[in-house]
Design a protein around this motif. Structure first.
Motif, PDB file in Angstrom:
ATOM      1  N   VAL A 318      39.320  62.408  55.418  1.00  0.00           N
ATOM      2  CA  VAL A 318      38.499  63.011  54.365  1.00  0.00           C
ATOM      3  C   VAL A 318      37.110  63.297  54.930  1.00  0.00           C
ATOM      4  N   ASP A 319      36.457  64.309  54.355  1.00  0.00           N
ATOM      5  CA  ASP A 319      35.121  64.719  54.804  1.00  0.00           C
ATOM      6  C   ASP A 319      34.313  65.101  53.567  1.00  0.00           C
ATOM      7  N   GLU A 334      26.589  55.026  56.716  1.00  0.00           N
ATOM      8  CA  GLU A 334      27.640  54.138  57.211  1.00  0.00           C
ATOM      9  C   GLU A 334      28.186  53.243  56.097  1.00  0.00           C
ATOM     10  N   ALA A 335      27.311  52.817  55.191  1.00  0.00           N
ATOM     11  CA  ALA A 335      27.783  52.027  54.054  1.00  0.00           C
ATOM     12  C   ALA A 335      28.704  52.868  53.175  1.00  0.00           C
ATOM     13  N   MET A 336      28.366  54.149  53.003  1.00  0.00           N
ATOM     14  CA  MET A 336      29.213  55.047  52.221  1.00  0.00           C
ATOM     15  C   MET A 336      30.573  55.233  52.884  1.00  0.00           C
ATOM     16  N   ARG A 337      30.582  55.449  54.187  1.00  0.00           N
ATOM     17  CA  ARG A 337      31.849  55.612  54.904  1.00  0.00           C
ATOM     18  C   ARG A 337      32.726  54.376  54.739  1.00  0.00           C
ATOM     19  N   ALA A 338      32.098  53.215  54.897  1.00  0.00           N
ATOM     20  CA  ALA A 338      32.862  51.967  54.785  1.00  0.00           C
ATOM     21  C   ALA A 338      33.431  51.788  53.385  1.00  0.00           C
ATOM     22  N   VAL A 340      34.134  54.184  51.126  1.00  0.00           N
ATOM     23  CA  VAL A 340      35.201  55.158  50.892  1.00  0.00           C
ATOM     24  C   VAL A 340      36.473  54.736  51.634  1.00  0.00           C
ATOM     25  N   ALA A 341      36.338  54.294  52.884  1.00  0.00           N
ATOM     26  CA  ALA A 341      37.502  53.841  53.652  1.00  0.00           C
ATOM     27  C   ALA A 341      38.201  52.689  52.949  1.00  0.00           C
ATOM     28  N   ASP A 342      37.408  51.774  52.379  1.00  0.00           N
ATOM     29  CA  ASP A 342      37.983  50.633  51.667  1.00  0.00           C
ATOM     30  C   ASP A 342      38.753  51.083  50.430  1.00  0.00           C
ATOM     31  N   ILE A 343      38.185  51.994  49.656  1.00  0.00           N
ATOM     32  CA  ILE A 343      38.859  52.472  48.443  1.00  0.00           C
ATOM     33  C   ILE A 343      40.153  53.200  48.796  1.00  0.00           C
ATOM     34  N   LEU A 344      40.100  54.021  49.850  1.00  0.00           N
ATOM     35  CA  LEU A 344      41.264  54.810  50.237  1.00  0.00           C
ATOM     36  C   LEU A 344      42.299  53.986  50.994  1.00  0.00           C
ATOM     37  N   GLY A 345      41.884  52.854  51.560  1.00  0.00           N
ATOM     38  CA  GLY A 345      42.793  52.051  52.355  1.00  0.00           C
ATOM     39  C   GLY A 345      43.136  52.671  53.688  1.00  0.00           C
ATOM     40  N   ILE A 346      42.162  53.361  54.301  1.00  0.00           N
ATOM     41  CA  ILE A 346      42.389  53.994  55.597  1.00  0.00           C
ATOM     42  C   ILE A 346      41.328  53.530  56.580  1.00  0.00           C
ATOM     43  N   ASP A 347      41.539  53.825  57.866  1.00  0.00           N
ATOM     44  CA  ASP A 347      40.594  53.424  58.902  1.00  0.00           C
ATOM     45  C   ASP A 347      39.273  54.172  58.758  1.00  0.00           C
ATOM     46  N   LEU A 348      38.208  53.530  59.208  1.00  0.00           N
ATOM     47  CA  LEU A 348      36.873  54.102  59.088  1.00  0.00           C
ATOM     48  C   LEU A 348      36.748  55.430  59.814  1.00  0.00           C
ATOM     49  N   ASP A 349      37.428  55.573  60.945  1.00  0.00           N
ATOM     50  CA  ASP A 349      37.273  56.816  61.710  1.00  0.00           C
ATOM     51  C   ASP A 349      37.973  58.008  61.059  1.00  0.00           C
ATOM     52  N   VAL A 351      37.121  58.791  57.948  1.00  0.00           N
ATOM     53  CA  VAL A 351      36.190  59.109  56.858  1.00  0.00           C
ATOM     54  C   VAL A 351      34.893  59.656  57.435  1.00  0.00           C
ATOM     55  N   SER A 352      34.482  60.802  56.922  1.00  0.00           N
ATOM     56  CA  SER A 352      33.190  61.382  57.299  1.00  0.00           C
ATOM     57  C   SER A 352      32.355  61.596  56.043  1.00  0.00           C
ATOM     58  N   VAL A 353      31.085  61.221  56.106  1.00  0.00           N
ATOM     59  CA  VAL A 353      30.125  61.507  55.037  1.00  0.00           C
ATOM     60  C   VAL A 353      28.901  62.143  55.676  1.00  0.00           C
ATOM     61  N   LYS A 354      28.528  63.299  55.175  1.00  0.00           N
ATOM     62  CA  LYS A 354      27.394  64.034  55.720  1.00  0.00           C
ATOM     63  C   LYS A 354      26.472  64.443  54.582  1.00  0.00           C
TER      64      LYS A 354
END
Length: 382
Positions: A318-319, A334-338, A340-349, A351-354
């Motif tokens: 996701v981006d 980075e807190a946002m990425r973490a 979102v990754a937690d909610i989605l249940g996927i690896d941090l890499d 997830v992108s937030v810009k």
């Protein structure tokens, strides 16, 4: 339905040439597959049972996802240790699913099948009807041909109420049971049959790895990538903080909306729903419904994730792009990425937030509001 998992990985793997729970399958250790499947399906607690000299390795790998305990002298003893550990964390009427790590191609839909059967039954096992002809042999020759009518091949997970299976094991008298259904039946618990899957084949011999690798390759070839995109905007109002991508940020304004107005999560929810053709966030959580007043937007995103899992999909990446002059997003990215990754249940890499501005142009440039857009890729079975 609240359910828990016990994953038995206590064997020595003599027939496979080593401890199969750590052997690579599809690019990761065999044990990873089962732990990840139960975590994705929403198990409240996961207990992993391993040999004593594997404790450190397993705890280092799974400490954030599971409780790791020592196995016993045989499979039944290992299951008993897992039950004992779970008894300290779960209610007696909760569901526990007991699974062999040697059946690694477990999927959330198998778990969902068991949970559905447990709505009307106290216990259930995944099983396949026997299709091969049976022969009984002595001294290398056939002496009998038993009927296969009514015979099934039991698989795992096998699911029970925790109190029931704990009592069944405590009252068992005889040689160690080969599976939990045997102990449950001896204790008078009626065990229902649920539709199994040939992909839950058990790793026993070296050639079994080649078979499961073929199943994995087949699954990869029978998927398609779906792209979804979402957009959301909210106006600014008086306030002291703002929620963006699941993170609360101190600010001199807040975003106005029926829920918590987290534009980042709203855009991402729409992107995921769009990727699998399930409408938009308003279809599932109408702004006219008072129950969603002030609701945390992670509930909306989790709902989209659950719907994708029910359809057999997997979120690839996701981006999210936030469009605003203020607040500054980079210190919180980075807190946002973490989150979102937690909610989605996927690896941090994945997830992108810009963030970007519109150079003082438009409603975001005049700081009348904030906008967000999101793009996602979802792998779906054909």
């Amino acid at each position: 339905m609240t359910f828990h998992a016990i994953i038995v990985a206590g064997g020595s793997g003599t027939r496979t040439g080593g401890r199969k729970q750590w052997m690579p399958l599809g690019g990761k250790p065999v044990l990873d597959w089962s732990v990840e499947a139960f975590a994705e399906a929403g198990a409240a607690h996961i207990v992993v049972v391993v040999p004593e000299d594997d404790l450190d390795r397993a705890r280092a790998r799974y400490s954030t996802m599971a409780r790791v305990v020592t196995g016993g002298a045989d499979r039944a003893a290992s299951v008993g240790n897992g039950i004992d550990a779970l008894m300290t964390m779960a209610a007696l009427d909760d569901v526990v699913m007991i699974h062999d790590a040697a059946r690694p191609l477990l999927k959330p839909h198998h778990i969902k099948t068991l949970n559905a059967v447990l709505e009307v039954s106290r216990a259930a096992v995944l099983a396949l009807p026997l299709t091969d002809s049976l022969k009984r042999g002595e001294d290398g020759r056939i002496v009998d041909a038993p009927s296969r009518e009514g015979l099934w091949r039991a698989q795992t997970p096998q699911a029970f109420r925790l109190g029931d299976i704990a009592e069944a094991y405590s009252t068992w008298d005889g040689p160690a049971p080969t599976d939990e259904a045997t102990a449950a039946a001896a204790a008078g618990i009626e065990v229902a049959l649920a539709e199994g899957d040939m992909r839950l084949h058990k790793l026993t011999y070296p050639d079994d790895f080649a078979l499961l690798e073929a199943f994995i390759a087949q699954e990869k070839s029978m998927t398609q990538i779906r792209i979804g995109q979402g957009f959301d905007a909210h106006r600014w109002g008086d306030g002291q903080s703002v929620w963006l991508c699941g993170v609360e940020i101190a600010h001199d304004k807040t975003l106005i909306g029926h829920s918590d107005a987290d534009a980042g999560l709203h855009a991402l929810t729409d992107a995921l729903l769009g990727a699998v053709g399930l409408g938009d966030i308003g279809d599932h959580f109408p702004p006219t419904d008072p129950q969603w007043k002030g609701a945390s937007s992670d509930r909306f995103l989790r709902h989209a994730v659950e719907l994708i899992a029910e359809k057999g999909g997997e979120i690839v990446n996701v981006d999210v792009t936030l469009i605003c002059e203020r607040p500054k997003v980079k210190p919180h990215r980075e807190a946002m990425r973490a989150r979102v990754a937690d909610i989605l249940g996927i690896d941090l890499d994945r997830v992108s937030v810009k963030a970007t501005t519109t150079e003082k142009m438009g409603f975001t440039g005049r700081e009348e509001g904030l906008a967000a857009q999101a793009v996602c890729a979802v792998s779906m079975p054909l």
